[in-house]
Design a protein around this motif. Structure first.
Motif, mmCIF file in Angstrom:
data_model
loop_
_atom_site.group_PDB
_atom_site.id
_atom_site.type_symbol
_atom_site.label_atom_id
_atom_site.label_comp_id
_atom_site.label_asym_id
_atom_site.label_seq_id
_atom_site.Cartn_x
_atom_site.Cartn_y
_atom_site.Cartn_z
ATOM 1 N N UNK A 176 0.814 -1.217 0.000
ATOM 2 C CA UNK A 176 0.000 0.000 0.000
ATOM 3 C C UNK A 176 0.848 1.267 0.000
ATOM 4 N N UNK A 177 2.123 1.134 0.311
ATOM 5 C CA UNK A 177 3.019 2.289 0.378
ATOM 6 C C UNK A 177 3.924 2.390 -0.841
ATOM 7 N N UNK A 178 3.460 1.835 -1.936
ATOM 8 C CA UNK A 178 4.191 1.907 -3.197
ATOM 9 C C UNK A 178 3.225 2.244 -4.323
ATOM 10 N N UNK A 397 15.270 5.645 -12.201
ATOM 11 C CA UNK A 397 15.059 7.088 -12.296
ATOM 12 C C UNK A 397 13.933 7.402 -13.281
ATOM 13 N N UNK A 398 13.950 6.713 -14.409
ATOM 14 C CA UNK A 398 12.894 6.874 -15.416
ATOM 15 C C UNK A 398 11.546 6.500 -14.822
ATOM 16 N N UNK A 399 11.487 5.378 -14.129
ATOM 17 C CA UNK A 399 10.231 4.922 -13.532
ATOM 18 C C UNK A 399 9.690 5.943 -12.532
ATOM 19 N N UNK A 400 10.567 6.471 -11.674
ATOM 20 C CA UNK A 400 10.116 7.442 -10.669
ATOM 21 C C UNK A 400 9.562 8.712 -11.329
ATOM 22 N N UNK A 401 10.250 9.182 -12.368
ATOM 23 C CA UNK A 401 9.785 10.380 -13.061
ATOM 24 C C UNK A 401 8.426 10.148 -13.710
ATOM 25 N N UNK A 402 8.264 8.990 -14.321
ATOM 26 C CA UNK A 402 6.998 8.662 -14.972
ATOM 27 C C UNK A 402 5.867 8.552 -13.955
ATOM 28 N N UNK A 415 3.743 7.517 -3.949
ATOM 29 C CA UNK A 415 4.652 6.870 -3.011
ATOM 30 C C UNK A 415 5.945 6.518 -3.731
ATOM 31 N N UNK A 416 7.049 7.046 -3.257
ATOM 32 C CA UNK A 416 8.353 6.794 -3.886
ATOM 33 C C UNK A 416 8.854 5.407 -3.492
#
Length: 416
Positions: A176-178, A397-402, A415-416
């Motif tokens: 739940x935190x992702x 990094x790409x995934x987080x930005x998207x 949620x990071x």
């Protein structure tokens, strides 16, 4: 001669030789005997003959050089073949052959092992990848796009539904935190089947009960009735794979027209559903840049940037089984008439061609650069810098930005 003929007959086994016209079979056999072509050369000649037929170009007989030395003759044949591959295709006088005019398939419902949730099957450290999770809600597709890799993995004539799909989705335990990004358009079209076997009921409930999931439906259809008739969870994205009318007519058989796809996206955007557009594959052919640009300009005119979550670009990439499958089909397509170069273990366009197509596309969307997430699909890391002017250091990094961009556009907690 008999011993060589025996060798020739052994060589043509497990090739597409017998799919060639009879007079071409005779020609290849006679020339192979005359010049004593090697095992490898015979197979190359057969593939060349099959490609020429599939492309609607001159035949192997037409381009076969006149020379007495085998080495020189074969080199000239390869050169003539490569010249046809290296020039931009023209669909001007291209005539389709054996293309289905209606969808014909059977349905099968069975209980499958597992949910079919996993990493995108084309994910690779060699290319910049968004780490998308794919969900096999349905296996196989009712469309007949000539370039599609689905045909090499599934029985194209049988559409398979998992009888326990809804139950498995309910029992799926996610962190739940992702924030997750899950797509349903990898093993089949996401919207073509509507709510058959209750798949959309199950997916909408899944989205409702998992607000930390960004659920993407990717399609080439215009079957949006379920979405218009029901409340759509805010964490659902509907995205359309778009192409020019030239490519849709000649290579994306049985799919919805460009107008129908765009009108469907417009209808859902009017309802408040966030939409996106995939230009994958962008295909090089005569005047292709101007034809694609017409679509880019149309989207900018018909959609506001705050309605659009993403625009992606990609192009043709082939693995050997797909090329083999194409050669075995009794149809015409120019999709493999291109200059193949190695692209991280696959075959694709040369680097310069990709830069041209991607940069033209991205620059055309300048008005949306601040508010829409743009990305390249399955391309090498350096391509980003040449296309967008920036690149990500890692896939994570790409995934987080998207995910951050999508969550913001959807009004979700990230949620990071």
């Amino acid at each position: 001669m008999n011993s060589y003929l025996d060798k020739f007959n052994d060589t043509i086994q497990n090739t597409v030789f017998y799919k060639l016209p009879a007079h071409e079979q005779v020609f290849i056999r006679d020339k192979s005997i005359e010049f004593g072509f090697t095992f490898s050369q015979i197979r190359q000649i057969i593939d060349i003959a099959r490609d020429l037929e599939m492309w609607g170009e001159k035949t192997i007989i037409d381009i076969f050089p006149s020379h007495t030395q085998k080495k020189v003759l074969f080199a000239r044949l390869i050169k003539a073949y490569e010249e046809l591959k290296n020039r931009p295709n023209s669909y001007k006088d291209f005539k389709l052959k054996n293309i289905p005019t209606e969808q014909k398939f059977s349905f099968k419902t069975e209980e499958k092992d597992g949910l079919g949730l996993g990493l995108c099957p084309v994910a690779s450290e060699k290319t910049r990848c968004c780490n998308l999770l794919t969900l096999d809600a349905v296996q196989s597709c009712g469309f007949d796009c000539s370039y599609c890799s689905i045909q090499s993995f599934y029985n194209q004539n049988t559409i398979t539904f998992d009888s326990s799909f809804a139950t498995k989705l309910k029992n799926l335990n996610l962190d739940k935190n992702r924030t997750y990004h899950i797509g349903t358009g990898q093993s089949s079209d996401s919207l073509l089947w509507g709510n058959k076997e209750g798949i959309l009921d199950a997916l909408f409930e899944f989205a409702d009960t998992n607000p930390n999931v960004i659920l993407e439906f990717k399609t080439k259809s215009d079957n949006i009735s379920y979405f218009l008739q029901n409340d759509v969870p805010k964490n659902i994205l509907c995205t359309w794979s778009l192409n020019t009318p030239t490519i849709i007519k000649n290579e994306e058989h049985l799919t919805a027209s460009l107008d129908k796809r765009i009108k469907s996206a417009r209808a859902l955007a009017d309802k408040g559903v966030k939409v996106g557009f995939h230009f994958h594959p962008i295909v090089e052919y005569e005047n292709y840049l101007s034809e694609y640009k017409e679509i880019y300009n149309r989207l900018i005119k018909e959609f506001k940037s705050n309605e659009v979550a993403l625009v992606s670009f990609g192009t043709l990439t082939f693995i050997k089984p797909v090329i083999k499958q194409l050669r075995e089909r009794e149809f015409r397509s120019k999709i493999t008439q291109m200059p193949f170069v190695d692209a991280s273990g696959k075959s694709s366009y040369p680097h310069a061609t990709k830069v041209e197509m991607f940069k033209n596309a991205y620059d055309s969307f300048a008005a949306w650069h601040r508010d829409v997430f743009f990305y390249l699909c399955m391309e090498e890391h350096e391509m980003w810098k040449e296309t967008f002017g920036y690149q990500y250091s890692t896939n994570n990094d790409f995934e987080r930005a998207m995910l951050g961009a999508y969550a913001k556009k959807l009004g979700m907690e990230f949620f990071i």
